[in-house]
Write a protein that holds these residues in place. Sequence first.
Motif, PDB file in Angstrom:
ATOM      1  N   ARG A 304       0.830  -1.204   0.000  1.00  0.00           N
ATOM      2  CA  ARG A 304       0.000   0.000   0.000  1.00  0.00           C
ATOM      3  C   ARG A 304       0.866   1.256   0.000  1.00  0.00           C
ATOM      4  N   GLU A 305       1.899   1.267   0.812  1.00  0.00           N
ATOM      5  CA  GLU A 305       2.786   2.428   0.849  1.00  0.00           C
ATOM      6  C   GLU A 305       3.498   2.616  -0.491  1.00  0.00           C
ATOM      7  N   ARG A 306       3.886   1.500  -1.115  1.00  0.00           N
ATOM      8  CA  ARG A 306       4.567   1.589  -2.410  1.00  0.00           C
ATOM      9  C   ARG A 306       3.644   2.184  -3.457  1.00  0.00           C
ATOM     10  N   ARG A 307       2.410   1.722  -3.506  1.00  0.00           N
ATOM     11  CA  ARG A 307       1.484   2.222  -4.522  1.00  0.00           C
ATOM     12  C   ARG A 307       1.066   3.660  -4.241  1.00  0.00           C
ATOM     13  N   LEU A 308       0.932   4.009  -2.977  1.00  0.00           N
ATOM     14  CA  LEU A 308       0.640   5.397  -2.659  1.00  0.00           C
ATOM     15  C   LEU A 308       1.777   6.313  -3.113  1.00  0.00           C
ATOM     16  N   ALA A 309       3.003   5.815  -2.995  1.00  0.00           N
ATOM     17  CA  ALA A 309       4.157   6.614  -3.419  1.00  0.00           C
ATOM     18  C   ALA A 309       4.187   6.802  -4.934  1.00  0.00           C
ATOM     19  N   THR A 310       3.801   5.752  -5.683  1.00  0.00           N
ATOM     20  CA  THR A 310       3.802   5.870  -7.144  1.00  0.00           C
ATOM     21  C   THR A 310       2.600   6.662  -7.632  1.00  0.00           C
ATOM     22  N   GLY A 311       1.492   6.594  -6.883  1.00  0.00           N
ATOM     23  CA  GLY A 311       0.299   7.354  -7.227  1.00  0.00           C
ATOM     24  C   GLY A 311      -0.573   6.732  -8.292  1.00  0.00           C
ATOM     25  N   VAL A 312      -0.241   5.499  -8.742  1.00  0.00           N
ATOM     26  CA  VAL A 312      -1.026   4.873  -9.806  1.00  0.00           C
ATOM     27  C   VAL A 312      -1.266   3.403  -9.477  1.00  0.00           C
ATOM     28  N   ILE A 313      -2.289   2.835 -10.123  1.00  0.00           N
ATOM     29  CA  ILE A 313      -2.553   1.403 -10.064  1.00  0.00           C
ATOM     30  C   ILE A 313      -2.855   0.905 -11.469  1.00  0.00           C
ATOM     31  N   GLU A 314      -2.670  -0.395 -11.680  1.00  0.00           N
ATOM     32  CA  GLU A 314      -3.001  -1.022 -12.953  1.00  0.00           C
ATOM     33  C   GLU A 314      -4.261  -1.858 -12.790  1.00  0.00           C
ATOM     34  N   VAL A 315      -5.196  -1.690 -13.702  1.00  0.00           N
ATOM     35  CA  VAL A 315      -6.484  -2.378 -13.624  1.00  0.00           C
ATOM     36  C   VAL A 315      -6.773  -3.025 -14.970  1.00  0.00           C
ATOM     37  N   GLU A 316      -7.372  -4.201 -14.931  1.00  0.00           N
ATOM     38  CA  GLU A 316      -7.729  -4.899 -16.167  1.00  0.00           C
ATOM     39  C   GLU A 316      -8.621  -4.023 -17.044  1.00  0.00           C
ATOM     40  N   ASN A 317      -8.341  -4.027 -18.348  1.00  0.00           N
ATOM     41  CA  ASN A 317      -9.073  -3.174 -19.289  1.00  0.00           C
ATOM     42  C   ASN A 317     -10.583  -3.391 -19.228  1.00  0.00           C
ATOM     43  N   VAL A 318     -11.008  -4.662 -19.168  1.00  0.00           N
ATOM     44  CA  VAL A 318     -12.438  -4.945 -19.187  1.00  0.00           C
ATOM     45  C   VAL A 318     -13.113  -4.395 -17.945  1.00  0.00           C
ATOM     46  N   VAL A 319     -12.408  -4.361 -16.822  1.00  0.00           N
ATOM     47  CA  VAL A 319     -12.975  -3.822 -15.585  1.00  0.00           C
ATOM     48  C   VAL A 319     -13.210  -2.319 -15.723  1.00  0.00           C
ATOM     49  N   VAL A 320     -12.199  -1.610 -16.219  1.00  0.00           N
ATOM     50  CA  VAL A 320     -12.319  -0.163 -16.385  1.00  0.00           C
ATOM     51  C   VAL A 320     -13.422   0.168 -17.388  1.00  0.00           C
TER      52      VAL A 320
END
Length: 331
Positions: A304-320
């Motif tokens: 969680r801390e790592r992703r908060l630091a990067t500021g982004v997440i990757e999500v499956e295309n069909v989900v988005v």
Amino acid sequence: MTILSIEEARELAHASMVACGHTAAEATIIADHLIDCELRGLGYGGLARCVSLVEYLRKPDLRREPMRVAQETAASAQIEGGNQVGYLVANKATDIAISKARRQGVAVVGAARTWLTGMFSYYLERVTAAGFVGMIAGSGNQLVAPHGGTEPRFCTNPIAFGFPSLDAPVIWDTGTSAITWAEVVLARRLGRPLPEGTAFDPDGVPTTDPAAALVGALAVWGGHRGSGLALSIQLLGMLAGQVNSRGPAFDCGFLILVVDPDLFGEPGEFRRRVSEFARELRATRPLDPAVPVRVPFERSAVERERRLATGVIEVENVVVRTLREACAMKV
């Protein structure tokens, strides 16, 4: 994969829930839980789970009613969930349990007539932040076969424990099925097979087909020991008011116990002892020198801390894509 900023992901979850009839305040509660899953690397419980929420909320036979406290004492409560999503019902149960534990030192709250209560560690972070020890057990419809069987009798039946410390809390959160229901649903959306040994088709034959598993049964985790734990959790869910049944309609039981550790010693003493014990665990000689022993919850907290630091997440295309379409539609 689609790369989203954390704020974009949060707005997408929030807008999807508003489009399905939730108030802005309710959507904020749900979105915060879903995004916490994404931040902790549990994408099947994040925006992918949001798609499942949209699908269920748009069922024509779903009749939502206001939540209410059906029974109550100084140290207990039973919540009638009114077919509201579990993220809201469990949040209310946690609020009540913490409030009662502050006054009485101990509290137990049950809830039923709800569905999809989410990640129990999310609620236990709140419990431990208040300085309390917590235990949560949750059950639902029959999806998982008991040890030695191939027909569903249990739900995936998660159980979780949380302990406050002087440092990060110690939280252990696990399900009792070989694979989570959310992982199976996501695998079906993506057309991916399940791991071997995690599911049965409707005829009781082991399968890696997620579609067959969803109309068959998931395997239980931990053999006869895990099966016994799943049975116990199912009964705790029934204690909370859940009706044990098969079929497409969910009825999840949610039971939360909150205890003030100062009932059993000097103020703050238990926290200190938990911190010391956690340090002992981390200092254990590892089987692999490159993989140190970790305390439960540490991996996801670091992620969680790592992703908060990067500021982004990757999500499956069909989900988005599905959620963006949902935002343009009203119930």
